[in-house]
Design an enzyme around this catalytic site. Structure first.
Site, PDB file in Angstrom:
ATOM      1  N   ASN A   1       0.852  -1.192   0.000  1.00  0.00           N
ATOM      2  CA  ASN A   1       0.000   0.000   0.000  1.00  0.00           C
ATOM      3  C   ASN A   1       0.885   1.239   0.000  1.00  0.00           C
ATOM      4  O   ASN A   1       2.110   1.142   0.040  1.00  0.00           O
ATOM      5  CB  ASN A   1      -0.952  -0.025   1.198  1.00  0.00           C
ATOM      6  CG  ASN A   1      -0.197  -0.104   2.500  1.00  0.00           C
ATOM      7  OD1 ASN A   1       0.521   0.807   2.869  1.00  0.00           O
ATOM      8  ND2 ASN A   1      -0.325  -1.238   3.196  1.00  0.00           N
TER       9      ASN A   1
ATOM     10  N   ASP B   1      -4.626  -6.471   5.222  1.00  0.00           N
ATOM     11  CA  ASP B   1      -5.636  -7.336   5.846  1.00  0.00           C
ATOM     12  C   ASP B   1      -5.549  -8.769   5.317  1.00  0.00           C
ATOM     13  O   ASP B   1      -5.939  -9.708   5.999  1.00  0.00           O
ATOM     14  CB  ASP B   1      -7.037  -6.771   5.574  1.00  0.00           C
ATOM     15  CG  ASP B   1      -7.245  -5.447   6.299  1.00  0.00           C
ATOM     16  OD1 ASP B   1      -6.639  -5.285   7.387  1.00  0.00           O
ATOM     17  OD2 ASP B   1      -7.962  -4.576   5.782  1.00  0.00           O
TER      18      ASP B   1
ATOM     19  N   LYS C   1       9.245 -17.318 -10.224  1.00  0.00           N
ATOM     20  CA  LYS C   1       8.480 -16.248 -10.875  1.00  0.00           C
ATOM     21  C   LYS C   1       7.301 -16.856 -11.644  1.00  0.00           C
ATOM     22  O   LYS C   1       7.490 -17.799 -12.418  1.00  0.00           O
ATOM     23  CB  LYS C   1       9.397 -15.478 -11.828  1.00  0.00           C
ATOM     24  CG  LYS C   1       8.700 -14.309 -12.456  1.00  0.00           C
ATOM     25  CD  LYS C   1       9.590 -13.630 -13.484  1.00  0.00           C
ATOM     26  CE  LYS C   1       8.759 -12.645 -14.280  1.00  0.00           C
ATOM     27  NZ  LYS C   1       9.328 -12.308 -15.560  1.00  0.00           N
TER      28      LYS C   1
ATOM     29  N   PRO D   1      -3.441 -12.029  10.469  1.00  0.00           N
ATOM     30  CA  PRO D   1      -3.853 -11.788  11.861  1.00  0.00           C
ATOM     31  C   PRO D   1      -3.989 -10.283  12.089  1.00  0.00           C
ATOM     32  O   PRO D   1      -3.279  -9.492  11.461  1.00  0.00           O
ATOM     33  CB  PRO D   1      -2.682 -12.342  12.680  1.00  0.00           C
ATOM     34  CG  PRO D   1      -1.531 -12.424  11.736  1.00  0.00           C
ATOM     35  CD  PRO D   1      -2.094 -12.592  10.359  1.00  0.00           C
ATOM     36  N   ASP D   2      -4.922  -9.876  12.952  1.00  0.00           N
ATOM     37  CA  ASP D   2      -5.036  -8.462  13.297  1.00  0.00           C
ATOM     38  C   ASP D   2      -4.143  -8.216  14.515  1.00  0.00           C
ATOM     39  O   ASP D   2      -4.498  -8.559  15.648  1.00  0.00           O
ATOM     40  CB  ASP D   2      -6.494  -8.089  13.593  1.00  0.00           C
ATOM     41  CG  ASP D   2      -6.664  -6.586  13.678  1.00  0.00           C
ATOM     42  OD1 ASP D   2      -5.844  -5.931  14.348  1.00  0.00           O
ATOM     43  OD2 ASP D   2      -7.607  -6.064  13.048  1.00  0.00           O
ATOM     44  N   ILE D   3      -2.961  -7.655  14.266  1.00  0.00           N
ATOM     45  CA  ILE D   3      -1.948  -7.517  15.327  1.00  0.00           C
ATOM     46  C   ILE D   3      -2.488  -6.639  16.458  1.00  0.00           C
ATOM     47  O   ILE D   3      -2.372  -6.967  17.641  1.00  0.00           O
ATOM     48  CB  ILE D   3      -0.632  -6.911  14.762  1.00  0.00           C
ATOM     49  CG1 ILE D   3      -0.167  -7.678  13.523  1.00  0.00           C
ATOM     50  CG2 ILE D   3       0.456  -6.895  15.825  1.00  0.00           C
ATOM     51  CD1 ILE D   3       0.972  -7.028  12.762  1.00  0.00           C
TER      52      ILE D   3
ATOM     53  N   PHE E   1      -3.848   3.138  14.806  1.00  0.00           N
ATOM     54  CA  PHE E   1      -4.136   4.197  13.832  1.00  0.00           C
ATOM     55  C   PHE E   1      -5.337   3.746  13.018  1.00  0.00           C
ATOM     56  O   PHE E   1      -5.644   2.555  12.951  1.00  0.00           O
ATOM     57  CB  PHE E   1      -2.933   4.446  12.916  1.00  0.00           C
ATOM     58  CG  PHE E   1      -2.048   5.548  13.416  1.00  0.00           C
ATOM     59  CD1 PHE E   1      -1.251   5.357  14.523  1.00  0.00           C
ATOM     60  CD2 PHE E   1      -2.032   6.794  12.794  1.00  0.00           C
ATOM     61  CE1 PHE E   1      -0.442   6.367  15.015  1.00  0.00           C
ATOM     62  CE2 PHE E   1      -1.229   7.824  13.270  1.00  0.00           C
ATOM     63  CZ  PHE E   1      -0.437   7.608  14.377  1.00  0.00           C
TER      64      PHE E   1
ATOM     65  N   LYS F   1     -11.376  -3.140  18.076  1.00  0.00           N
ATOM     66  CA  LYS F   1      -9.965  -3.505  18.280  1.00  0.00           C
ATOM     67  C   LYS F   1      -9.611  -3.594  19.765  1.00  0.00           C
ATOM     68  O   LYS F   1      -8.697  -4.310  20.130  1.00  0.00           O
ATOM     69  CB  LYS F   1      -9.062  -2.455  17.618  1.00  0.00           C
ATOM     70  CG  LYS F   1      -9.311  -2.263  16.134  1.00  0.00           C
ATOM     71  CD  LYS F   1      -8.340  -3.035  15.291  1.00  0.00           C
ATOM     72  CE  LYS F   1      -8.550  -2.727  13.818  1.00  0.00           C
ATOM     73  NZ  LYS F   1      -7.631  -3.465  12.972  1.00  0.00           N
TER      74      LYS F   1
HETATM   75  N1  CTP Z   1      -3.893  -3.429  11.995  1.00  0.00           N
HETATM   76  C1  CTP Z   1      -3.251  -4.548  12.490  1.00  0.00           C
HETATM   77  N2  CTP Z   1      -3.332  -5.730  11.826  1.00  0.00           N
HETATM   78  C2  CTP Z   1      -4.058  -5.835  10.684  1.00  0.00           C
HETATM   79  C3  CTP Z   1      -4.724  -4.699  10.177  1.00  0.00           C
HETATM   80  C4  CTP Z   1      -4.618  -3.514  10.856  1.00  0.00           C
HETATM   81  O1  CTP Z   1      -2.592  -4.445  13.528  1.00  0.00           O
HETATM   82  N3  CTP Z   1      -4.101  -7.001  10.078  1.00  0.00           N
HETATM   83  C5  CTP Z   1      -3.813  -2.176  12.752  1.00  0.00           C
HETATM   84  C6  CTP Z   1      -3.149  -1.035  12.016  1.00  0.00           C
HETATM   85  O2  CTP Z   1      -1.758  -1.016  12.287  1.00  0.00           O
HETATM   86  C7  CTP Z   1      -3.845   0.172  12.604  1.00  0.00           C
HETATM   87  C8  CTP Z   1      -5.237  -0.328  12.907  1.00  0.00           C
HETATM   88  O3  CTP Z   1      -5.136  -1.743  12.975  1.00  0.00           O
HETATM   89  O4  CTP Z   1      -3.248   0.585  13.816  1.00  0.00           O
HETATM   90  C9  CTP Z   1      -6.317   0.031  11.940  1.00  0.00           C
HETATM   91  O5  CTP Z   1      -5.920  -0.259  10.633  1.00  0.00           O
HETATM   92  P1  CTP Z   1      -6.914   0.028   9.414  1.00  0.00           P
HETATM   93  O6  CTP Z   1      -6.245  -0.383   8.148  1.00  0.00           O
HETATM   94  O7  CTP Z   1      -7.450   1.418   9.525  1.00  0.00           O
HETATM   95  O8  CTP Z   1      -8.126  -0.915   9.778  1.00  0.00           O
HETATM   96  P2  CTP Z   1      -8.447  -2.374   9.430  1.00  0.00           P
HETATM   97  O9  CTP Z   1      -8.560  -3.155  10.679  1.00  0.00           O
HETATM   98  O10 CTP Z   1      -7.480  -2.914   8.420  1.00  0.00           O
HETATM   99  O11 CTP Z   1      -9.904  -2.245   8.815  1.00  0.00           O
HETATM  100  P3  CTP Z   1     -10.359  -1.661   7.369  1.00  0.00           P
HETATM  101  O12 CTP Z   1      -9.220  -1.951   6.417  1.00  0.00           O
HETATM  102  O13 CTP Z   1     -11.575  -2.446   7.069  1.00  0.00           O
HETATM  103  O14 CTP Z   1     -10.628  -0.216   7.575  1.00  0.00           O
END
Ligand code: CTP
Length: 408
Positions: A208, A274, A284, A301-303, A319, A337
């Site tokens: 990104n 995500d 390749k 995983p959502d850290i 953030f 979260k």
């Molecule tokens: N984050 C994380 N792990 C993920 C996705 C996000 O730890 N797999 C953390 C980011 O570092 C940030 C926060 O979650 O501090 C929010 O990230 P954001 O991209 O705004 O939200 P998402 O949970 O990814 O939701 P969406 O993309 O649907 O807005």
């Protein structure tokens, strides 16, 4: 204001050198001990006698004069609380950026472990030169602070950017650094930065637009305020504090977990993907005759959510990047979260956020908006974020009222 502080000023060979005589007086009026080192070329613009009288100290120029059997570059570096180089010529900037130590000033810089401020001054075309700009970027990367030159009438008769910034600016920034209380001393702060990189095959990836600038600004600020900092970053940066380079969300999660238990605060400023590619190809991927191919993705995983669930004494900050319905989405996200604060920014604007040097954010806790930070450079935003996290929590109800009055 500066009693007990030693300021080391390095003067290089540019016409703005004469202005530093007044700067020395400004520091002396505040009871600072001022030490001066000049490059040999600086002596074409100011005299040793003038500088000696103003600073009331011996002026260093020659590198190999060792009066008390202590190498001078080490003793200058040990003694001073801060070093500033003003004016800094393109030549000296180039030497410092490349680790060259061919005179007393550049040798002291190399041995100096505290804050170094650099105030460049030069002709407009020199300042615009790509090589000079690359050297400036390199110095910033290594943690030197550049006080940018200003636009105006230049000594060479032209107009443009290159004039030494005002003495007030150099003075104020020096005082600010010297008097900044080490508010975060004794705290371990872990910060993530940059966009994660999810491999497709050995040559392609999904990522990104995150530049990592906000996370790096937070890490620099925490370090300046005395914290033990661990920056976990997908962007390659060199710092005096610990930097762990990672690529994917899985790598980032492992590094965050390794630092989490004894951390006081974890700030997830990184833009974490995500989803990642389910089967990363070892070789390749070749083009086939098919017009469409499908890339299968699996959830990362959502850290932030995971560390928020297992936190004990740690403050956990997230953030929130949104391109629409900023506040509504942020309010829902902090509940989901489970972190202590969420810092929301609008990524649809090009004048703030992702790759900009500026940001404008709204800080929320689980009860709603705590504070809105107006558009400012990311260093200032970082400072104010730490004020909210560590300094002004008791005032949050006041800010909340202000915020709802302004309906931010
Ligand atoms: N984050 C994380 N792990 C993920 C996705 C996000 O730890 N797999 C953390 C980011 O570092 C940030 C926060 O979650 O501090 C929010 O990230 P954001 O991209 O705004 O939200 P998402 O949970 O990814 O939701 P969406 O993309 O649907 O807005």
């Amino acid at each position: 204001m500066l009693s007990g502080k030693t300021i080391l000023i390095g003067i290089t060979g540019g016409i703005a050198a004469y202005k530093i005589c007044e700067l020395i007086r400004m520091f002396k009026r505040q009871n600072a001990n001022v030490r001066i080192i000049c490059t040999p070329n600086a002596m074409n613009f100011v005299t040793k006698l003038t500088l000696q009288n103003l600073s009331q100290n011996e002026v260093g120029i020659e590198e190999f004069v060792i009066p008390d059997f202590k190498p001078e570059h080490i003793s200058y570096a040990d003694e001073a609380d801060i070093m500033l180089i003003a004016p800094a010529t393109a030549n000296t900037i180039g030497k410092i950026a490349n680790g060259i130590c061919d005179n007393l000033l550049t040798s002291v810089v190399c041995a100096f472990k505290k804050n170094i401020l650099i105030a460049p001054a030069m002709n407009f075309n020199m300042w615009q030169n790509d090589i000079i700009q690359e050297n400036i970027s390199k110095l910033k990367q290594f943690g030197y602070e550049i006080i940018e030159p200003e636009a105006g009438f230049l000594a060479c008769g032209t107009e443009g950017i290159g004039r030494l910034c005002t003495l007030d600016k150099i003075f104020d920034r020096t005082v600010e650094i010297l008097n900044s209380k080490k508010k975060l001393a004794g705290k371990k702060i872990v910060i993530t930065a940059g966009g994660t990189i999810e491999n497709i095959d050995p040559v392609r990836y999904i990522s990104n637009y995150s530049s990592g600038k906000m996370g790096i600004a937070l890490a620099d600020m925490a370090f300046n305020q005395g914290a033990e900092v661990v920056l976990i970053s997908t962007v390659d940066v060199q710092r005096v504090y610990k930097v762990v380079n990672v690529k994917s969300a899985i790598d980032m999660k492992k590094s965050v977990e390794a630092e989490f238990d004894n951390a006081d605060c974890v700030i997830m400023a990184a833009a974490v993907a995500d989803y990642r590619v389910k089967n990363i190809a070892n070789q390749k991927m070749k083009k086939t005759s098919a017009d469409e191919i499908t890339l299968e993705l699996v959830k990362n995983p959502d850290i932030l959510q995971e560390i928020s669930a297992r936190k004990t004494t740690q403050k956990v900050i997230g953030f929130c990047a949104e391109s629409e319905n900023l506040i509504q989405n942020a309010k829902e996200k902090i509940q989901k979260k489970g972190c202590d604060y969420l810092i929301a920014n609008d990524i649809s604007r090009s004048d703030i956020g992702f790759s900009s040097d500026y940001n404008e954010v709204v800080i929320l806790d689980k009860n709603g908006i705590v504070k809105k930070l107006e558009r400012e450079n990311k260093r200032e935003i970082a400072k104010q974020i730490f004020e909210v996290i560590y300094g002004q929590e008791k005032n949050s109800s006041v800010n909340r009222e202000l915020c709802s009055a302004k309906s931010c």
